[in-house]
Design a protein around this motif. Structure first.
Motif, PDB file in Angstrom:
ATOM      1  N   ASP A   1       0.833  -1.209   0.000  1.00 42.48           N
ATOM      2  CA  ASP A   1       0.000   0.000   0.000  1.00 42.48           C
ATOM      3  C   ASP A   1       0.870   1.263   0.000  1.00 42.48           C
ATOM      4  O   ASP A   1       0.564   2.242  -0.689  1.00 42.48           O
ATOM      5  CB  ASP A   1      -0.917   0.003   1.229  1.00 42.48           C
ATOM      6  CG  ASP A   1      -2.017  -1.047   1.137  1.00 42.48           C
ATOM      7  OD1 ASP A   1      -2.285  -1.515   0.012  1.00 42.48           O
ATOM      8  OD2 ASP A   1      -2.582  -1.409   2.186  1.00 42.48           O
ATOM      9  N   ASP A   2       1.968   1.221   0.787  1.00 42.82           N
ATOM     10  CA  ASP A   2       2.874   2.379   0.809  1.00 42.82           C
ATOM     11  C   ASP A   2       3.496   2.610  -0.560  1.00 42.82           C
ATOM     12  O   ASP A   2       3.656   3.760  -1.003  1.00 42.82           O
ATOM     13  CB  ASP A   2       3.983   2.153   1.841  1.00 42.82           C
ATOM     14  CG  ASP A   2       3.469   2.249   3.275  1.00 42.82           C
ATOM     15  OD1 ASP A   2       2.374   2.822   3.459  1.00 42.82           O
ATOM     16  OD2 ASP A   2       4.150   1.748   4.181  1.00 42.82           O
ATOM     17  N   LEU A   3       3.863   1.515  -1.240  1.00 43.41           N
ATOM     18  CA  LEU A   3       4.444   1.645  -2.574  1.00 43.41           C
ATOM     19  C   LEU A   3       3.451   2.253  -3.545  1.00 43.41           C
ATOM     20  O   LEU A   3       3.796   3.128  -4.349  1.00 43.41           O
ATOM     21  CB  LEU A   3       4.908   0.282  -3.080  1.00 43.41           C
ATOM     22  CG  LEU A   3       6.104  -0.343  -2.366  1.00 43.41           C
ATOM     23  CD1 LEU A   3       6.359  -1.735  -2.924  1.00 43.41           C
ATOM     24  CD2 LEU A   3       7.330   0.508  -2.528  1.00 43.41           C
ATOM     25  N   THR A   4       2.218   1.797  -3.489  1.00 45.60           N
ATOM     26  CA  THR A   4       1.194   2.339  -4.383  1.00 45.60           C
ATOM     27  C   THR A   4       0.976   3.827  -4.110  1.00 45.60           C
ATOM     28  O   THR A   4       0.849   4.637  -5.035  1.00 45.60           O
ATOM     29  CB  THR A   4      -0.124   1.571  -4.192  1.00 45.60           C
ATOM     30  OG1 THR A   4       0.088   0.183  -4.472  1.00 45.60           O
ATOM     31  CG2 THR A   4      -1.206   2.105  -5.120  1.00 45.60           C
TER      32      THR A   4
ATOM     33  N   GLN B   1       2.015   9.632  -5.460  1.00 42.34           N
ATOM     34  CA  GLN B   1       2.598  10.931  -5.132  1.00 42.34           C
ATOM     35  C   GLN B   1       3.556  11.401  -6.224  1.00 42.34           C
ATOM     36  O   GLN B   1       3.595  12.588  -6.563  1.00 42.34           O
ATOM     37  CB  GLN B   1       3.342  10.833  -3.805  1.00 42.34           C
ATOM     38  CG  GLN B   1       2.442  10.676  -2.591  1.00 42.34           C
ATOM     39  CD  GLN B   1       3.237  10.606  -1.304  1.00 42.34           C
ATOM     40  OE1 GLN B   1       4.296  11.216  -1.191  1.00 42.34           O
ATOM     41  NE2 GLN B   1       2.733   9.867  -0.331  1.00 42.34           N
ATOM     42  N   ILE B   2       4.331  10.474  -6.769  1.00 39.46           N
ATOM     43  CA  ILE B   2       5.261  10.844  -7.838  1.00 39.46           C
ATOM     44  C   ILE B   2       4.485  11.296  -9.070  1.00 39.46           C
ATOM     45  O   ILE B   2       4.836  12.284  -9.722  1.00 39.46           O
ATOM     46  CB  ILE B   2       6.183   9.659  -8.160  1.00 39.46           C
ATOM     47  CG1 ILE B   2       7.115   9.386  -6.973  1.00 39.46           C
ATOM     48  CG2 ILE B   2       7.008   9.940  -9.414  1.00 39.46           C
ATOM     49  CD1 ILE B   2       7.942   8.135  -7.120  1.00 39.46           C
ATOM     50  N   ASP B   3       3.409  10.570  -9.415  1.00 33.93           N
ATOM     51  CA  ASP B   3       2.581  10.971 -10.558  1.00 33.93           C
ATOM     52  C   ASP B   3       1.979  12.358 -10.335  1.00 33.93           C
ATOM     53  O   ASP B   3       1.927  13.187 -11.259  1.00 33.93           O
ATOM     54  CB  ASP B   3       1.459   9.949 -10.774  1.00 33.93           C
ATOM     55  CG  ASP B   3       1.969   8.636 -11.382  1.00 33.93           C
ATOM     56  OD1 ASP B   3       3.026   8.667 -12.041  1.00 33.93           O
ATOM     57  OD2 ASP B   3       1.319   7.597 -11.181  1.00 33.93           O
ATOM     58  N   ALA B   4       1.524  12.613  -9.102  1.00 32.46           N
ATOM     59  CA  ALA B   4       0.940  13.920  -8.801  1.00 32.46           C
ATOM     60  C   ALA B   4       1.990  15.020  -8.890  1.00 32.46           C
ATOM     61  O   ALA B   4       1.730  16.118  -9.391  1.00 32.46           O
ATOM     62  CB  ALA B   4       0.298  13.892  -7.410  1.00 32.46           C
ATOM     63  N   LEU B   5       3.215  14.719  -8.403  1.00 31.59           N
ATOM     64  CA  LEU B   5       4.296  15.697  -8.489  1.00 31.59           C
ATOM     65  C   LEU B   5       4.618  16.024  -9.947  1.00 31.59           C
ATOM     66  O   LEU B   5       4.789  17.190 -10.316  1.00 31.59           O
ATOM     67  CB  LEU B   5       5.542  15.156  -7.785  1.00 31.59           C
ATOM     68  CG  LEU B   5       6.828  15.981  -7.959  1.00 31.59           C
ATOM     69  CD1 LEU B   5       6.664  17.368  -7.363  1.00 31.59           C
ATOM     70  CD2 LEU B   5       8.013  15.268  -7.314  1.00 31.59           C
TER      71      LEU B   5
ATOM     72  N   GLU C   1       8.310   8.922 -14.273  1.00 27.32           N
ATOM     73  CA  GLU C   1       7.288   7.937 -14.625  1.00 27.32           C
ATOM     74  C   GLU C   1       7.813   6.517 -14.467  1.00 27.32           C
ATOM     75  O   GLU C   1       7.093   5.612 -14.007  1.00 27.32           O
ATOM     76  CB  GLU C   1       6.814   8.165 -16.068  1.00 27.32           C
ATOM     77  CG  GLU C   1       6.040   9.468 -16.258  1.00 27.32           C
ATOM     78  CD  GLU C   1       5.758   9.755 -17.722  1.00 27.32           C
ATOM     79  OE1 GLU C   1       6.365   9.071 -18.579  1.00 27.32           O
ATOM     80  OE2 GLU C   1       4.942  10.646 -18.004  1.00 27.32           O
ATOM     81  N   LEU C   2       9.092   6.317 -14.837  1.00 22.21           N
ATOM     82  CA  LEU C   2       9.688   4.990 -14.713  1.00 22.21           C
ATOM     83  C   LEU C   2       9.800   4.575 -13.245  1.00 22.21           C
ATOM     84  O   LEU C   2       9.524   3.422 -12.893  1.00 22.21           O
ATOM     85  CB  LEU C   2      11.070   4.984 -15.364  1.00 22.21           C
ATOM     86  CG  LEU C   2      11.796   3.629 -15.409  1.00 22.21           C
ATOM     87  CD1 LEU C   2      10.981   2.606 -16.188  1.00 22.21           C
ATOM     88  CD2 LEU C   2      13.177   3.788 -16.032  1.00 22.21           C
ATOM     89  N   VAL C   3      10.190   5.509 -12.382  1.00 23.10           N
ATOM     90  CA  VAL C   3      10.266   5.197 -10.955  1.00 23.10           C
ATOM     91  C   VAL C   3       8.887   4.832 -10.415  1.00 23.10           C
ATOM     92  O   VAL C   3       8.727   3.848  -9.675  1.00 23.10           O
ATOM     93  CB  VAL C   3      10.860   6.386 -10.174  1.00 23.10           C
ATOM     94  CG1 VAL C   3      10.777   6.141  -8.668  1.00 23.10           C
ATOM     95  CG2 VAL C   3      12.307   6.608 -10.566  1.00 23.10           C
ATOM     96  N   ALA C   4       7.856   5.615 -10.775  1.00 25.31           N
ATOM     97  CA  ALA C   4       6.496   5.319 -10.325  1.00 25.31           C
ATOM     98  C   ALA C   4       6.037   3.957 -10.831  1.00 25.31           C
ATOM     99  O   ALA C   4       5.390   3.193 -10.104  1.00 25.31           O
ATOM    100  CB  ALA C   4       5.546   6.420 -10.801  1.00 25.31           C
TER     101      ALA C   4
END
Length: 453
Positions: free
Chosen positions: A18-21, A26-30, A64-67
């Motif tokens: 869940d934390d990973l998701t 958060q990265i996508d939102a950033l 995007e790749l990290v997310a």
């Protein structure tokens, strides 16, 4: 004898998933916020297009790749948890007895995944905080101008915008490496113990001997000598401070500050770097300026002694910002400032006799857009020197050594330029800094550095 191992704690595994998701979201939102910031910011031209292209085609895909990796790891953890539940009869806990072969390997994989994720999220969080601080600074400057609270120059706002974009790219760099790359960080300036400068070349020291300050060009030589000291192995840069004793009144001090010594965006232990350039242009505190003040304290400059600040390029920006700082001016009696190849038109240096020099074809002194957007400043003298190189030879036209030769030649010439430089050199405010009959000068080199925040 059999080996007892333990399987996955599935509750913890599902919580980690869940934390990973959430982290991926958060990265996508950033990334979306940065898209909007770049699209909405009123900035045009080749530099703007280059920055937007770099973001769109390099840095954003990296985020995007990290997310995507985080989302894939979350799916893998959930699948592993489901498999563990089935293997242990649906208890949701790791079995206490022998488990299927590979359970220990599974636990090791989970630990490595958790460490990998934790490093990246922690480093990304540090960079995100740096980005939000830069964005707040940019927003504040724009609001100041719109509301009339402060007269920020166009160059200061542009530098703040570039710093915001740079720290945003630093988020991607941190997420990709799991280590804080310190892109455009500020840090704290510090200075070490002063080292005596030889007064003649004896061959016993690697330090350039002190050139007795008897003219403008010999004063400038001490900046070049400080550059040379900064290239020594293990050095993070130095400031050369010259003491002039002419017998009458307190001794005078000349503080010589070199310019940029490294161009990496990562703010390391060398304070005079790319980060400092952007922060100085934006009018923000810097480790570079703080380290010069610390060097002056280390050298023991008395409060009543006249001080001449001399700087090339970024060194001139540093001296200009110090000279506009009321707290600094209260501590040190700054009477004169000489800069060359330095963009300081946007600074209002009142109460200081300033000589600002630039080669006609040196673009660096004009990177502040000659103070565009601010009220006219009472700078004493602004002198254009003949350029030593062609219009496209930036390195020659900006060279600190070429500036010394230009000033030397001008002082010896029967030209209006020579007369203007000689007039400043002969002014009453400059007299304490030039060695006269019976006078002498000594100097110390003070090492400087940037410490982490």
């Amino acid at each position: 004898m059999s080996t007892v191992t333990h399987g996955m704690d599935t509750a913890a595994g599902l919580a980690a998933a869940d934390d990973l998701t959430g982290g991926a979201a958060q990265i996508d939102a950033l990334a979306a916020r940065l898209d909007a910031a770049l699209a909405d910011f009123d900035w045009w031209g080749p530099d703007a297009e280059r920055v937007r292209s770099e973001w769109s085609f390099t840095q954003r895909p990296h985020l995007e790749l990290v997310a995507e990796h985080l989302s894939e790891l979350a799916l893998r953890l959930r699948a592993e948890a489901d498999e563990q539940d089935r293997a242990s009869g649906g208890t949701g806990e790791g079995g206490a007895g022998p488990t299927a072969p590979g359970a220990a390997t599974q636990r090791g994989l989970l630990d490595r995944i958790g460490s990998w994720i934790g490093d990246r999220l922690q480093a990304g969080g540090v960079a995100l905080g740096r980005f939000l601080g830069a964005a707040t600074d940019l927003q504040g400057k724009i609001v100041d101008v719109l509301t009339g609270q402060r007269d920020w120059s166009v160059s200061a706002i542009a530098a703040s915008a570039l710093g915001t974009l740079g720290t945003a790219l630093g988020v991607g760099a941190n997420l990709g490496t799991g280590v804080d790359q310190r892109w455009l960080a500020s840090g704290r300036g510090a200075a070490g113990d002063p080292v005596a400068v030889p007064t003649s070349d004896t061959g016993l020291s690697h330090r350039p001997a002190l050139e007795q300050p008897r003219s403008l060009d010999t004063i400038m030589q001490s900046v070049t000598d400080a550059y040379a000291n900064g290239t020594a192995e293990g050095s993070n840069g130095e400031v050369r401070i010259v003491r002039v004793d002419n017998g009458a009144g307190p001794p005078a001090y000349i503080v010589n500050v070199p310019g940029t010594e490294t161009w990496t965006p990562s703010a390391g232990s060398m304070p005079r770097d790319l980060s400092a350039n952007l922060h100085l242009m934006a009018g923000n505190p810097t480790a570079a300026a703080e380290s010069v003040r610390a060097a002056m304290e280390r050298a023991g400059i008395p409060a009543d002694s006249p001080v001449l600040l001399v700087g090339h390029s970024q060194g001139g920006m540093i001296t200009g910002h110090l000279a506009t700082d009321p707290a600094f001016r209260e501590r040190f009696n700054v009477t004169n400032m000489v800069t060359y190849g330095a963009p300081i038109d946007h600074l209002d240096v009142r109460g200081v006799d300033v000589l600002q020099m630039g080669h006609a074809l040196d673009p660096v002194p004009r990177t502040d857009l000659e103070g565009l957007g601010t009220s006219p400043t009472p700078t004493s003298r602004h002198v254009d020197l003949p350029s030593p190189g062609a219009w496209n030879d930036v390195l020659t036209n900006h060279s600190h050594e070429a500036y010394i030769r230009s000033v030397h030649d001008a002082l010896a010439s029967d030209t209006p330029l020579g007369a203007e430089l000689r007039a400043y050199q002969a002014s009453g405010s400059m007299a304490p800094f030039l060695v006269g009959p019976g006078g002498a000068a000594t100097a110390v080199d003070v090492p400087v550095e940037r410490l982490p925040d």
